[in-house]
Design an enzyme around this catalytic site. Structure first.
Site, mmCIF file in Angstrom:
data_model
loop_
_atom_site.group_PDB
_atom_site.id
_atom_site.type_symbol
_atom_site.label_atom_id
_atom_site.label_comp_id
_atom_site.label_asym_id
_atom_site.label_seq_id
_atom_site.Cartn_x
_atom_site.Cartn_y
_atom_site.Cartn_z
ATOM 1 N N CYS A 77 0.891 -1.158 0.000
ATOM 2 C CA CYS A 77 0.000 0.000 0.000
ATOM 3 C C CYS A 77 0.924 1.200 0.000
ATOM 4 C CB CYS A 77 -0.939 -0.042 1.200
ATOM 5 S SG CYS A 77 -0.130 -0.287 2.777
ATOM 6 N N GLY A 103 3.058 0.067 3.676
ATOM 7 C CA GLY A 103 3.132 -1.380 3.817
ATOM 8 C C GLY A 103 2.968 -1.866 5.230
#
Lengths: 863, 651
Positions: free
Chosen positions: B340, B343
């Protein structure tokens, strides 16, 4: 010969458009009927059959897919799983198997092809071959069937068309044809006429039944009156009504006119604490109330208690029948989705669209009203009269809901059935119009009974261990409601029900005249319809076993005869209240409008004052309101015991008051969302427990090959009957047969377990049947990679060969099948088919075939 | 202690949320760690304890709203809501200020876990921490193996200070590749292994976003992904799953971050997942909690409020992403790299939910604990920031772990037989994530925890949960059922997501269904097991006695005294019972004895086993009395004689 003539007999009963089809099929269907294990009803004909179909199981059934054979008869779409255990041949007929759908329950048929979805009707034609068949049912099931890609297109199309043509969109007249299809045969009629009624439940059809109920409730001061025995006083009421003992029949007769449709106040149940529950329709205002009548009217209304009567008006806060109908159809649309959107995920407005159906809102309103009534009843001596304009919808719902809440007996299966018999069936709920089977009274349609079932389910979900019946029972009842087969639901009142059953008796002689009479539906007489409570007729024993809880609940103590459980501190002493007070409960508050009983206002007040010492006062209205408040505040003992496992000794008559806040009511997912076919993360069978038939075949070939390679000497006698020639064939084929296997499999080492197979010999002998065909197709690519990627479904199949090559490979299977019948005399040969049709459990085939023949003789000889 | 301005207030009213009229009156105490409300109205002491670290906010409501005094609303992180009415305005103010200070410690040292000292010695405490080991978990997955190796690159947290020290990387990834890749990843969180599927060599890897900006490339990072690809010999492609919505990822490009360009990497397939960021999640949960706090919500208030909060939509997004990954790994055999932004939030959620879907081991009690330890604690989910353990930036707070637990709960609703643990297990974990009673969730990453000396100074939640596992067992769990083997395939249609009243309305007793079927089942099962054990022991005893029957009965002395003592002894459960039964008269014994002869007992226990009905408790007491007796050696001789006598007469 016998079976042939039997078929012509059959066809006469069919609708004309099917006749031709039946005749052309008759030869094949007569033989193949039982091959794949469908147990037909007497007189049932298989119109179409497709093997190797997979049915999607719901989460309740354990998800995944079940493979089996799909049948379409003129009564149902049946699905017989592969490994169905053999049934006793002399078992009583069961209308629907666990996986079957009655044609009348199908609402629409949708086929899914490659990238296409289409609704099929009797007249539509398909331009593509369906891969999947979706049957949307009226009971909110969706049956999803997946055709095998080995099935020839023609079979799939034929099956689809057959179902589309035979399922009956409800219309006037179609119901009768369906009933005849199910129950019309002579055997079925005989069978039905010989069935005995369930003696463990109360049918409320005779005076004795009612007396029994009075005794069970410990109600004194009431008697069963037969004044309506011939439905002269009120056509919609039951033959017997329970009225106060003090009222004579002659006096009683005069009261009927004062109530709409003559539905006078009559007793329905007595709370063990002594309060009576009455039901009545609205007062007739335009009638002159004579002085003499008034005493009787009041006697009837006040029942055994002269002190206090609370009239609960059901019209205001509860949904109207139209509301319920609209709400339910919205709920349907939401849960099933319409055809065009059935394949797309609904937007994220799920909760607000659920809200906008108002279904839960209506459920809540009913539960709230019933809770209020319960609170009144548990307080002790008074009469609670439920009043509704017609007293045929919400009156049924609330009075039965109250009893489910308060009476443990009503929470058993038999008790619940008796309750429905008492409050709905004989009390004249208009099942026939409300369910609108014939689609001829659309304006009256309203699923009031379904709303009731939902309310009961909400109670069940909050108090599962206080019920002896289970969700499965409610579901079964819900589903039967959509089957226009039961006398219970096919009449608007007890009078109609009795009339139609007499009618059948009179016209029974006309059965033989069928063949000569032109096929007009009016001339087909009604078959004798069974009551819905005959579960043996509908469901297998296994399914019925799940209708009740396995753990026996403690038996409730006998109610006290004098109805004196007034030990609680919160009970009101009503003895000292003014006699003859009538209060109206509406919107959670009590009032005493002067004109509530119309006769009081219509009379001069002097008369009234004569009969009662004091004028009406509302001085104990607060006391009554306290009863309701106590409910809102009450902290019942079971909140505390809920964490300590099994229920301790509770007052069994303590009502189950449900929580009614927003988060506490839920949607009956197991019912409404059974068929939710919204796109799912993994919607297709990826690793079905049953290997694909081709894969299984190839595995067996592989096993044989390894077995062969283990044989050291070529002269090894593997089976005495096996001719040597066949063995040679086998050796030849062994080289080519790798085409059948996936690469991973062919690299496997031989498994030693093979030698233990007892049936090795006959199996081997069957090889040549499949062998030459396979070896003659060198073009068959060995791997899945050779097939152009054809969507998720294709790649997900664990099967071996590509589509083109595997179709012909199945050829021998199918071509040899029709030949199976005549060959059955030779044991060795039938063994051969054992190997080929392991999927179809051949043992049953052999055993049921003679039985089917003897069955098929019977109609002929009988007629 | 110095923060407590007022240790005790009397005549405080605690209002009930569901039924406001039913308030309770009692005394409010403030201690160093707890707020305690003691109610002693009808002689029965009833106490409500609230840990300070669980208090999320304290508000004083305007005094006009409640005439009897000032009202204090205490919102807790475990969704408990307490409303006190304090008679004196000044007292209320004092309590408010003290509670505010106590509930928001300024440093880690003030946290409860450092003060929590159960009666356990040092050695035992150390053993608690050894209860779970990630090394053995990786070994269970089959690592290290020829494709994956343990990397020492982050041994001293020099490559990434938010990563754990032990990491698995592809065999082909050399140290320069790792270091180079970490320079190209946000906060140095390079691609590393999270879950390895033994069956088909597919792996779930995790990282943070690449610093790709609009056009930047990094050769080492591309090599790293290539190594991930080649570690799975059967597949020709790697999925790269960016769990963010596409818009967010594009916006990050402007800041020099962003996502992988499919053109630069060989054989990757890129996929956005659309899980919103922590701020959206925080607001969503806030809105949902407002719906929960409605006094008596109508159907439409509740459903519309729930939908507008969007909470279930976010849960669905997480589950969708996890289902995608588990499908890729289990069905397609393709490795997946998940990231993302940093993370540690969405990546942790998605990786762990995917693991639950993929591996039945993570659906057991122990497996679930180790999953949280691996994907959340060791990979640096910022627990202290997200859960607001110490007073910090309110914008860092977000219910990310709540969503994970709820995802698992939603799964357990869909697959009731697939999980060894029950709802209570999830709720207990949720409680302790916020309570700070155990050290597991303190700090934001492994490095920080080492500096705080968590393992040396605090206790571990996992061994606590394990020792109480009897409470957390799901009675419906069937490990060998065909549905529970292998990967789960959840349905993520919107109607499959339910409101988790068990967590969010946990403290509102009135809201819950009054009966828990699960509890019933559990009690019945325990009861049955106990009865079966007893049955077995009785049978054993009988068969033993059968052998001695004739020999003993000949010498048996039929004196009445033996009759009086022995049956009473059967009823005795405790040593006190033993002594008292000698004192009490023998009349009761005479009454009881006929029921208690061994054949009878066996009969009843047989019946009970069959029906396993509710009313077993009475008789099981009697039976356990007998079982006790056989264990009591001094009196066993009497017992044997008597039962032998009975057996004899029966014969």
């Amino acid at each position: 010969m016998l079976s042939g003539s039997k078929n012509t007999f059959k066809v006469r009963q069919m609708e004309p458009m099917l006749k031709e089809r039946m005749l052309s099929q008759s030869g094949a269907s007569a033989r193949s009927r039982d091959i794949l294990g469908l147990r037909c009803l007497p007189g049932e004909c298989v119109l179409q059959r497709v093997p190797m179909v997979r049915k999607k199981l719901t989460s309740r059934e354990g998800r995944g897919w079940l493979s089996g054979t799909l049948f379409c008869t003129h009564f149902r779409v049946a699905f017989v799983p592969q490994d169905t255990p053999e049934q006793l041949d002399n078992a009583d007929p069961v209308l629907l198997g666990d996986h079957d759908v009655a044609l009348a329950a199908i609402e629409k048929v949708v086929v899914v092809g490659p990238n296409r979805t289409k609704q099929v009707s009797a007249s539509s034609s398909l331009k593509f071959t369906p891969e999947e068949l979706l049957l949307f049912c009226r009971d909110m099931r969706v049956v999803c069937l997946l055709f095998d890609r080995l099935t020839p297109d023609a079979h799939v199309l034929q099956m689809t068309y057959t179902i589309a043509k035979t399922y009956q969109p409800l219309k006037p007249g179609s119901v009768l044809a369906f009933q005849n299809a199910a129950l019309g045969s002579v055997e079925m009629k005989q069978f039905l006429s010989n069935r005995s009624r369930d003696p463990h439940m109360n049918w409320f059809e005779t005076a004795q039944d009612w007396n029994q109920e009075l005794e069970r409730c410990g109600a004194v001061g009431w008697r069963v009156s037969a004044v309506n025995e011939r439905f002269e006083m009120a056509t919609s009421l039951s033959r017997f009504v329970v009225v106060p003992q003090r009222v004579l029949d002659t006096e009683l007769k005069k009261t009927f006119a004062h109530f709409s449709e003559g539905r006078i106040p009559r007793w329905s149940w007595r709370h063990p604490r002594g309060a009576d529950l009455l039901r009545m329709s609205s007062f007739q205002n335009n009638i002159y109330h004579e002085k003499d009548d008034i005493r009787n009217l009041e006697l009837v209304l006040f029942g055994g208690h002269s002190s206090l009567c609370v009239v609960v008006e059901l019209g205001e806060e509860l949904p109207s029948t139209l509301d319920i109908h609209l709400s339910h159809s919205r709920l349907r649309a939401l849960c099933l989705g319409d055809v065009s959107s059935s394949m797309t995920v609904p937007d994220d407005k799920w909760l607000s669209s659920l809200e906008s159906t108002h279904w839960l809102h209506h459920t809540r309103a009913c539960l709230r009203k019933a809770s209020e009534v319960c609170c009144l009843l548990r307080s002790g001596h008074m009469t609670v009269a439920l009043q509704e304009a017609e007293d045929r919808d919400m009156g049924c719902l609330v009075s039965s809901l109250v009893q489910v809440m308060c009476d443990p007996h009503s929470r058993t299966q038999r008790g619940f059935q008796s309750l429905l018999q008492k409050e709905w069936v004989t009390a004249g709920h208009r099942f026939y119009s409300r369910l609108n089977y014939h689609r001829d009274c659309d304006k009256d349609e309203s699923p009031v009974f379904l709303l009731f079932l939902d309310c009961v389910w909400q109670l069940w979900a909050q108090f599962p261990s206080r019920f002896q019946l289970t969700e499965d029972f409610l579901l079964a009842l819900h589903d039967s409601l959509h089957l226009p087969l039961f006398s219970t639901f096919l009449a608007n009142s007890q009078r109609e029900r009795l009339k139609s059953s007499q009618h059948v008796g009179q016209s029974y002689t006309r059965v033989e005249g069928w063949r000569d009479v032109p096929l007009e539906l009016e001339d087909l007489c009604d078959p004798p319809l069974p009551p819905v409570w005959d579960w043996d007729l509908q469901y297998s024993k296994e399914r019925q076993a799940s209708f009740t809880q396995p753990i026996p609940s403690p038996t409730p103590p006998q109610p006290l005869l004098n109805g004196n459980l007034n030990t609680g501190t919160d009970t009101l002493r009503m003895a000292d209240t003014i006699p003859g007070s009538v209060f109206l409960l509406s919107r959670g508050s009590f009032s005493c409008p002067p004109q509530l009983p119309p006769w009081r206002s219509s009379l001069s007040s002097s008369v009234y004052r004569k009969s009662h010492r004091r004028a009406l006062s509302s001085e104990h209205v607060p006391g009554l309101e306290r009863l309701l408040k106590a409910w809102a505040l009450a902290d019942f003992p079971h909140t505390l015991t809920s964490h300590s496992g099994p229920q301790g000794p509770l007052d069994p008559y303590e009502p189950l008051l449900p929580l009614l806040m927003g988060p506490c009511l839920g949607l009956w997912r197991q019912c409404y969302l059974r068929g939710a076919i919204h796109a799912q993360a993994f919607s297709h069978p990826l690793s079905s427990p049953q290997p694909h038939p081709v894969e299984r075949l190839s595995r067996q070939v592989q096993q044989l090959r390894t077995q062969l390679s283990q044989v050291p000497v070529p002269k090894e006698p593997c089976s005495p009957e096996t001719p040597m020639g066949l063995q040679r064939d086998l050796n030849q084929n062994a080289n080519n047969s790798t085409f059948l296997f996936p690469a991973a499999r062919s690299s496997k080492t031989p498994s030693p377990q093979q030698s233990s197979r007892p049936a090795a010999g006959p199996q081997q002998s069957s090889r040549p049947a499949a062998g030459p065909q396979q070896s003659s197709r060198p073009a068959a690519g060995p791997q899945q990679s050779s097939r152009p990627a054809a969507g998720p479904q294709q790649s997900s199949r664990p099967a071996a060969g590509p589509q083109q090559s595997s179709r012909p490979a199945a050829g021998p299977q199918q071509s040899s099948r029709p030949a199976a019948g005549p060959q059955q005399s030779s044991p060795q040969r039938s063994h051969k088919h054992t190997f080929l049709f392991r999927a179809s459990s051949p043992g049953r085939r052999r055993s049921t075939a003679p039985e089917a023949q003897s069955q098929s003789c019977r109609p002929h000889t009988a007629s | 202690m110095e923060h407590i301005r007022l240790p005790k207030v009397e005549q405080v009213k605690l209002l009930d949320q569901v039924a406001p009229r039913k308030s309770r009156v009692g005394t409010l105490y403030l201690t160093a760690t707890h707020t305690i409300f003691v109610e002693s109205e009808d002689g029965q002491r009833h106490e409500t304890w609230v840990l300070h670290s669980l208090v999320s906010s304290v508000e004083k409501q305007s005094p006009s709203s409640s005439p009897s005094g000032a009202s204090l609303m205490v919102h807790c992180k475990n969704f408990q809501l307490l409303q006190f009415v304090i008679p004196e305005e000044q007292d209320c103010q004092d309590i408010l200020l003290s509670l505010r200070r106590l509930s928001q410690p300024e440093s880690y040292e003030e946290l409860y876990c450092f003060a929590y000292k159960p009666n356990v010695d040092e050695e035992e405490r150390q053993r608690e921490w050894d209860f779970l080991s990630l090394t053995s978990e990786y070994k269970r997955m089959g690592l290290p193996n020829p494709h994956w190796k343990l990397s020492s690159a982050n041994q001293h947290y020099e490559v990434s200070d938010t990563y754990p020290s032990e990491l698995f990387i592809p065999e082909l990834a050399t140290l320069p590749v790792v270091v180079g890749s970490s320079k190209f990843r946000s906060r140095g969180r390079f691609p590393t292994l999270s879950y390895y599927n033994r069956g088909n060599h597919a792996a779930v890897c995790r990282s943070s976003q690449p610093l790709s900006g609009f056009s930047a490339r990094c050769l080492e990072d591309e090599q790293m992904l290539g190594a991930v690809l080649r570690s799975n010999p059967r597949s020709e492609v790697v999925y790269v799953v960016d769990t963010r919505p596409k818009l967010n990822a594009i916006a990050n490009r402007a800041a020099g971050k962003g996502y992988e360009n499919e053109d630069n990497y060989s054989n990757i397939k890129f996929q956005f997942m659309g899980i919103e960021n922590i701020h959206v999640m925080r607001n969503s949960q806030q809105k949902m909690l407002e719906v929960c706090e409605l006094r008596s919500p109508s159907m439409s208030d509740f459903l519309e409020g729930l939908e507008n909060s969007g909470w279930l939509k976010h849960i669905k997004a997480v589950l969708d992403a996890a289902a995608f990954i588990s499908k890729a790994v289990a069905e397609e055999g393709v490795s997946v790299l998940v990231h993302c932004s940093d993370g540690w939030d969405r990546t942790s959620q998605v990786c762990s939910v995917a693991s639950v879907l993929l591996d039945p081991h993570y659906r057991t009690l122990g497996g679930f604990m180790v999953l949280i330890e691996k994907d959340w604690i060791s990979f640096g989910h910022k627990f202290s920031h997200r859960c607001n353990h110490v007073d910090g930036d309110p914008k860092e707070v977000s219910p990310i772990i709540d969503q994970f637990l709820e995802c698992v709960w939603q799964l357990s609703e869909q697959f009731p037989c697939a999980f060894e643990f029950n709802e209570r297990f999830l709720i207990t974990i949720h409680h302790h994530v916020y309570s700070c009673q155990f050290g597991n969730f303190i700090g934001n990453n492994q490095k920080e925890r080492e500096q705080l000396g968590i393992q040396k100074r605090t206790h571990s939640l996992w061994s606590y949960l394990w020792s109480n596992r009897a409470d957390f067992i799901n009675p419906l769990y069937r490990p060998n059922h065909s549905q529970t083997l292998g990967a789960l395939r959840p349905s993520t249609a919107p109607h499959c997501f339910k409101f988790w009243g068990g967590l969010y309305n946990r403290f509102e007793r009135g809201v819950h269904p009054r009966q828990s079927v699960e509890d019933c089942l559990r009690a019945i099962r325990e009861e049955t097991e106990q009865l079966e054990e007893q049955l077995a022991s009785h049978k054993q005893k009988i068969s033993k006695l059968e052998g001695q029957k004739w020999t003993v009965s000949n010498i048996f002395d039929k004196s009445p005294t033996a009759w009086i003592f022995t049956p009473d002894l059967r009823l005795a459960n405790t040593p006190q019972d033993y002594t008292s039964c000698f004192l009490t008269s023998g009349t009761r014994a005479a009454e009881d004895s006929p029921d208690l002869t061994p054949p009878d007992l066996n009969q009843t226990s047989n019946d009970l086993n069959q029906t396993s009905s509710f009313n077993t408790s009475n008789s099981s007491d009697h039976e356990s009395g007998v079982a006790d007796l056989s264990a009591q050696s001094p009196f066993s001789e009497d017992g044997t004689r008597d039962s032998d006598e009975a057996a004899n007469s029966a014969a």
